[in-house]
Write a protein that holds these residues in place. Sequence first.
Motif, short mmCIF file in Angstrom:
data_model
loop_
_atom_site.label_atom_id
_atom_site.label_comp_id
_atom_site.label_asym_id
_atom_site.label_seq_id
_atom_site.Cartn_x
_atom_site.Cartn_y
_atom_site.Cartn_z
N LEU A 119 -5.29 53.45 70.41
CA LEU A 119 -4.07 54.25 70.44
C LEU A 119 -3.99 55.20 69.25
CD1 LEU A 119 -1.43 51.63 71.63
CD2 LEU A 119 -2.34 53.57 72.90
N GLN A 120 -4.41 54.73 68.08
CA GLN A 120 -4.40 55.59 66.89
C GLN A 120 -5.36 56.76 67.06
OE1 GLN A 120 -4.91 52.14 64.14
NE2 GLN A 120 -3.51 53.34 62.86
N ILE A 121 -6.52 56.49 67.63
CA ILE A 121 -7.51 57.54 67.86
C ILE A 121 -6.94 58.58 68.83
CG2 ILE A 121 -9.74 58.03 68.97
CD1 ILE A 121 -10.75 55.40 67.64
N ARG A 122 -6.31 58.11 69.88
CA ARG A 122 -5.71 59.03 70.85
C ARG A 122 -4.62 59.88 70.21
NH1 ARG A 122 -5.34 55.16 76.18
NH2 ARG A 122 -7.57 55.20 76.61
N ALA A 146 -6.22 62.52 68.05
CA ALA A 146 -6.88 63.55 68.87
C ALA A 146 -5.86 64.50 69.49
CB ALA A 146 -7.73 62.88 69.95
N VAL A 147 -4.72 63.99 69.88
CA VAL A 147 -3.66 64.81 70.46
C VAL A 147 -2.95 65.61 69.37
CG1 VAL A 147 -1.43 64.71 71.63
CG2 VAL A 147 -3.35 63.36 72.49
N SER A 148 -2.84 65.04 68.20
CA SER A 148 -2.13 65.67 67.10
C SER A 148 -2.79 66.97 66.64
CB SER A 148 -2.03 64.69 65.93
OG SER A 148 -1.40 65.28 64.84
N ILE A 149 -4.10 67.04 66.72
CA ILE A 149 -4.82 68.22 66.22
C ILE A 149 -4.39 69.48 66.98
CG2 ILE A 149 -7.08 69.31 65.90
CD1 ILE A 149 -8.15 66.34 65.55
N PRO A 150 -4.59 69.55 68.31
CA PRO A 150 -4.17 70.77 69.00
C PRO A 150 -2.65 70.95 69.04
CG PRO A 150 -4.93 69.15 70.59
CD PRO A 150 -5.24 68.62 69.21
N SER A 151 -1.92 69.84 69.00
CA SER A 151 -0.46 69.93 69.01
C SER A 151 0.06 70.63 67.75
CB SER A 151 0.17 68.53 69.11
OG SER A 151 -0.19 67.93 70.33
N ASN A 152 -0.50 70.29 66.60
CA ASN A 152 -0.12 70.96 65.35
C ASN A 152 -0.48 72.43 65.36
OD1 ASN A 152 1.23 69.20 63.42
ND2 ASN A 152 -0.58 67.94 63.60
N ILE A 153 -1.64 72.74 65.91
CA ILE A 153 -2.05 74.15 65.99
C ILE A 153 -1.09 74.93 66.87
CG2 ILE A 153 -3.87 75.73 66.76
CD1 ILE A 153 -5.88 73.41 66.02
N ALA A 154 -0.76 74.37 68.03
CA ALA A 154 0.15 75.04 68.96
C ALA A 154 1.55 75.20 68.37
CB ALA A 154 0.22 74.27 70.27
N GLU A 155 2.05 74.15 67.75
CA GLU A 155 3.38 74.21 67.17
C GLU A 155 3.43 75.24 66.04
OE1 GLU A 155 6.89 71.37 65.28
OE2 GLU A 155 5.07 70.43 66.06
N GLU A 159 -11.65 61.06 61.73
CA GLU A 159 -12.97 60.69 61.20
C GLU A 159 -12.94 59.28 60.61
OE1 GLU A 159 -15.17 64.74 59.72
OE2 GLU A 159 -13.51 63.99 58.51
N THR A 160 -11.90 58.98 59.88
CA THR A 160 -11.75 57.65 59.29
C THR A 160 -11.66 56.57 60.36
OG1 THR A 160 -10.65 58.60 57.37
CG2 THR A 160 -10.34 56.24 57.74
N LEU A 161 -10.88 56.84 61.40
CA LEU A 161 -10.76 55.87 62.50
C LEU A 161 -12.10 55.67 63.20
CD1 LEU A 161 -7.32 57.03 63.89
CD2 LEU A 161 -7.81 54.86 62.73
N PHE A 162 -12.87 56.74 63.34
CA PHE A 162 -14.20 56.61 63.95
C PHE A 162 -15.12 55.75 63.09
CE2 PHE A 162 -14.01 60.80 66.57
CZ PHE A 162 -13.35 60.14 67.58
N ILE A 163 -15.03 55.93 61.78
CA ILE A 163 -15.85 55.11 60.87
C ILE A 163 -15.46 53.64 61.01
CG2 ILE A 163 -16.26 54.58 58.43
CD1 ILE A 163 -15.99 57.66 57.94
N ILE A 164 -14.18 53.38 61.06
CA ILE A 164 -13.71 52.00 61.22
C ILE A 164 -14.21 51.42 62.54
CG2 ILE A 164 -11.66 50.56 61.58
CD1 ILE A 164 -10.22 52.51 59.58
N ALA A 165 -14.07 52.18 63.62
CA ALA A 165 -14.52 51.71 64.93
C ALA A 165 -16.03 51.46 64.94
CB ALA A 165 -14.14 52.72 66.01
N GLU A 166 -16.77 52.33 64.27
CA GLU A 166 -18.21 52.16 64.21
C GLU A 166 -18.57 50.92 63.39
OE1 GLU A 166 -21.60 55.46 64.46
OE2 GLU A 166 -20.34 55.60 62.67
N ASN A 167 -17.87 50.70 62.28
CA ASN A 167 -18.12 49.52 61.45
C ASN A 167 -17.79 48.23 62.19
OD1 ASN A 167 -19.05 51.04 59.31
ND2 ASN A 167 -17.11 51.04 58.24
N LEU A 168 -16.87 48.31 63.13
CA LEU A 168 -16.53 47.15 63.95
C LEU A 168 -17.43 47.03 65.18
CD1 LEU A 168 -12.63 47.46 63.83
CD2 LEU A 168 -14.05 45.77 62.65
N ASN A 169 -18.43 47.91 65.24
CA ASN A 169 -19.40 47.94 66.35
C ASN A 169 -18.73 48.16 67.70
OD1 ASN A 169 -21.75 47.52 64.75
ND2 ASN A 169 -21.18 45.37 64.58
#
Length: 82
Positions: free
Chosen positions: A3-6, A9-18, A43-53
């Motif tokens: 959910l945090q990753i989602r 991911a949604v926040s990036i284009p939303s901030n640009i549009a706003e 990026e940080t969340l991806f690192i965490i997910a990767e570290n958790l395999n």
Amino acid sequence: LTLQIRRCAVSIPSNIAEGAARNSTKQFIQFLYSALGSISELETLFIIAENLNLFKAGEFDEKLTLLRRMLLRLIGALKNGK
């Protein structure tokens, strides 16, 4: 974690549009910086997910780097009035 990753991911284009809908360049730039923050968080969340395999995030590194560069160039152009 998913959910945090989602949300990120949604926040990036939303901030640009706003930001693009705001009245001033200064406000737009502030929202672009928020989008950059969301990229770093993602990026940080991806690192965490990767570290958790949970998955390999390597394929996203290049895309996030490209997106960061594009946003930084847009910010630079806006600051220089181009």
